[in-house]
Design an enzyme around this catalytic site. Sequence first.
Site, PDB file in Angstrom:
ATOM      1  N   ASP A   2       0.724  -1.126  -0.037  1.00 53.29           N
ATOM      2  CA  ASP A   2      -0.064   0.146  -0.051  1.00 53.29           C
ATOM      3  C   ASP A   2       0.805   1.345   0.011  1.00 53.29           C
ATOM      4  O   ASP A   2       1.949   1.329   0.628  1.00 53.29           O
ATOM      5  CB  ASP A   2      -0.896   0.011   1.052  1.00 53.29           C
ATOM      6  CG  ASP A   2      -2.077   0.895   1.045  1.00 53.29           C
ATOM      7  OD1 ASP A   2      -2.488   1.503   0.045  1.00 53.29           O
ATOM      8  OD2 ASP A   2      -3.005   1.103   2.061  1.00 53.29           O
ATOM      9  N   TRP A   7       2.997   7.829  -2.879  1.00 55.12           N
ATOM     10  CA  TRP A   7       4.370   7.943  -3.111  1.00 55.12           C
ATOM     11  C   TRP A   7       4.163   8.916  -4.323  1.00 55.12           C
ATOM     12  O   TRP A   7       5.308   9.854  -4.307  1.00 55.12           O
ATOM     13  CB  TRP A   7       4.930   6.573  -3.382  1.00 55.12           C
ATOM     14  CG  TRP A   7       6.279   6.738  -3.645  1.00 55.12           C
ATOM     15  CD1 TRP A   7       7.356   6.614  -2.911  1.00 55.12           C
ATOM     16  CD2 TRP A   7       6.985   6.845  -4.992  1.00 55.12           C
ATOM     17  NE1 TRP A   7       8.715   6.583  -3.743  1.00 55.12           N
ATOM     18  CE2 TRP A   7       8.277   6.669  -5.078  1.00 55.12           C
ATOM     19  CE3 TRP A   7       6.472   6.890  -6.349  1.00 55.12           C
ATOM     20  CZ2 TRP A   7       9.426   6.738  -6.043  1.00 55.12           C
ATOM     21  CZ3 TRP A   7       7.253   6.969  -7.435  1.00 55.12           C
ATOM     22  CH2 TRP A   7       8.659   7.052  -7.126  1.00 55.12           C
ATOM     23  N   HIS A  19       2.533   3.135  -9.302  1.00 59.80           N
ATOM     24  CA  HIS A  19       2.232   1.596  -9.547  1.00 59.80           C
ATOM     25  C   HIS A  19       3.588   0.863 -10.072  1.00 59.80           C
ATOM     26  O   HIS A  19       3.988  -0.138  -9.907  1.00 59.80           O
ATOM     27  CB  HIS A  19       1.143   1.640 -10.447  1.00 59.80           C
ATOM     28  CG  HIS A  19      -0.127   1.961  -9.453  1.00 59.80           C
ATOM     29  ND1 HIS A  19      -0.374   1.480  -8.109  1.00 59.80           N
ATOM     30  CD2 HIS A  19      -1.325   2.675  -9.868  1.00 59.80           C
ATOM     31  CE1 HIS A  19      -1.682   2.151  -7.671  1.00 59.80           C
ATOM     32  NE2 HIS A  19      -2.276   2.708  -8.860  1.00 59.80           N
ATOM     33  N   LEU A 113      11.714 -19.843  -4.356  1.00 59.32           N
ATOM     34  CA  LEU A 113      10.744 -18.994  -3.566  1.00 59.32           C
ATOM     35  C   LEU A 113       9.486 -19.126  -4.341  1.00 59.32           C
ATOM     36  O   LEU A 113       9.235 -18.923  -5.288  1.00 59.32           O
ATOM     37  CB  LEU A 113      10.975 -17.413  -3.577  1.00 59.32           C
ATOM     38  CG  LEU A 113       9.908 -16.503  -2.873  1.00 59.32           C
ATOM     39  CD1 LEU A 113      10.119 -16.718  -1.610  1.00 59.32           C
ATOM     40  CD2 LEU A 113      10.196 -14.936  -3.508  1.00 59.32           C
TER      41      LEU A 113
HETATM   42  C1  IPE Z   1      -1.460   0.072  -3.294  1.00 62.15           C
HETATM   43  O1  IPE Z   1      -1.150   1.501  -3.591  1.00 62.15           O
HETATM   44  C2  IPE Z   1      -1.591  -0.443  -4.953  1.00 62.15           C
HETATM   45  C3  IPE Z   1      -2.752  -1.045  -5.275  1.00 62.15           C
HETATM   46  C4  IPE Z   1      -3.807  -1.286  -4.522  1.00 62.15           C
HETATM   47  C5  IPE Z   1      -2.779  -1.903  -6.529  1.00 62.15           C
HETATM   48  P1  IPE Z   1      -2.589   2.517  -3.375  1.00 62.15           P
HETATM   49  O2  IPE Z   1      -2.865   2.737  -5.032  1.00 62.15           O
HETATM   50  O3  IPE Z   1      -3.542   1.912  -2.782  1.00 62.15           O
HETATM   51  O4  IPE Z   1      -1.572   3.767  -2.890  1.00 62.15           O
HETATM   52  P2  IPE Z   1      -2.588   4.825  -1.926  1.00 62.15           P
HETATM   53  O5  IPE Z   1      -2.854   3.987  -0.961  1.00 62.15           O
HETATM   54  O6  IPE Z   1      -3.537   5.538  -2.619  1.00 62.15           O
HETATM   55  O7  IPE Z   1      -1.199   5.710  -1.446  1.00 62.15           O
HETATM   56 MG    MG Z   2      -4.048   2.360  -0.817  1.00 62.16          MG
END
Ligand code: IPE
Ligand code: MG
Length: 221
Positions: A2, A7, A19, A113
Site C-alpha cells: 500500500d 508515493w 504503481h 521462492l
Molecule cells: C497500492 O497502492 C496498490 C494497489 C492497490 C494496486 P495504492 O494505490 O492503494 O496507494 P495509496 O493508498 O493511494 O497511496
Molecule cells: Mg491504498
Amino acid sequence: MDGNGRWAQSRGLDRSAGHRKGMDAAYDCAVACRAAGVSHLSLFAFSTDNWQRPAAEVKELIALFDRGMRENFSRIVADDLRIRFIGDLSGFPQAVRRTIGKIEAETADNGALHLQIALNYSGKWDVAEAVRRLADTGHDLSAATEEQIASELATAGCPELDLLIRTSGELRLSNFMLWQAAYAELYFTEVLWPDFGAAELQAALADYARRERRYGRVEAR
Ligand code: IPE
Ligand code: MG
C-alpha cells in the site's frame, strides 16, 4: 502493498508512476525474500474492491501487470521464482489470463521462492469459494471441518502464514487472507510500498524473530 498513490502524489507524479515503482519494489522484495531464506511470499496486488477505483486506473494497473509479467519473464525464470496467482481471474482479459497461465506453467518447476500474487482476491471471497467447492464436491456442509475448509482455500498446501506486513501506515487487514492470518504476526510500517526495500524487509524479519508465538497457550510454541 500500500502507498503507491501517495508515493507518486507526494512527488507531483501521476498515480500510475507509483504503481510502476511499486512493481519494481515487489520484484526486489521477492528477490530479497529468496536471499533471506523465506520459502513463501504472497503479494496482495489487486483486491476485489479495487474495481471501485476510476476505470482508467484499473485499466492502467491491469496493463502494468501484463507488461510486468512479460518484460520480467526471463528474469523470473532465471531467479528461480515459482509464481502462482490466487484470486478470481475470470474478471481479467483473455490476453492477461494467457500471460498468467504461461508464467505459472513455465515457473512450475522453480523452487527457490514460492511467490503468490493475489489478483482480484479477498479473504472473504477465498473462504466463500472454499465452502462452495466443498459443496460442489458433495461434502456435507453441516459437518464441515476447519481442515476441510482450509484444504480448499487458495493457499491450500502452503505453510501457515507467519508474518503479515502492511505498508503506508494503515492499520488494517483490508480483507487479505483473513482465515490464514488467524495467528500471523502483524507488522505495520509507515514506509510507502515503493520505498519498501531490502533494508525494510530485514527490519520486518528482525522484528518477527523477536516475537513470541503462543497460539493461545502459556508458553511459546
Ligand atoms: C497500492 O497502492 C496498490 C494497489 C492497490 C494496486 P495504492 O494505490 O492503494 O496507494 P495509496 O493508498 O493511494 O497511496
Ligand atoms: Mg491504498
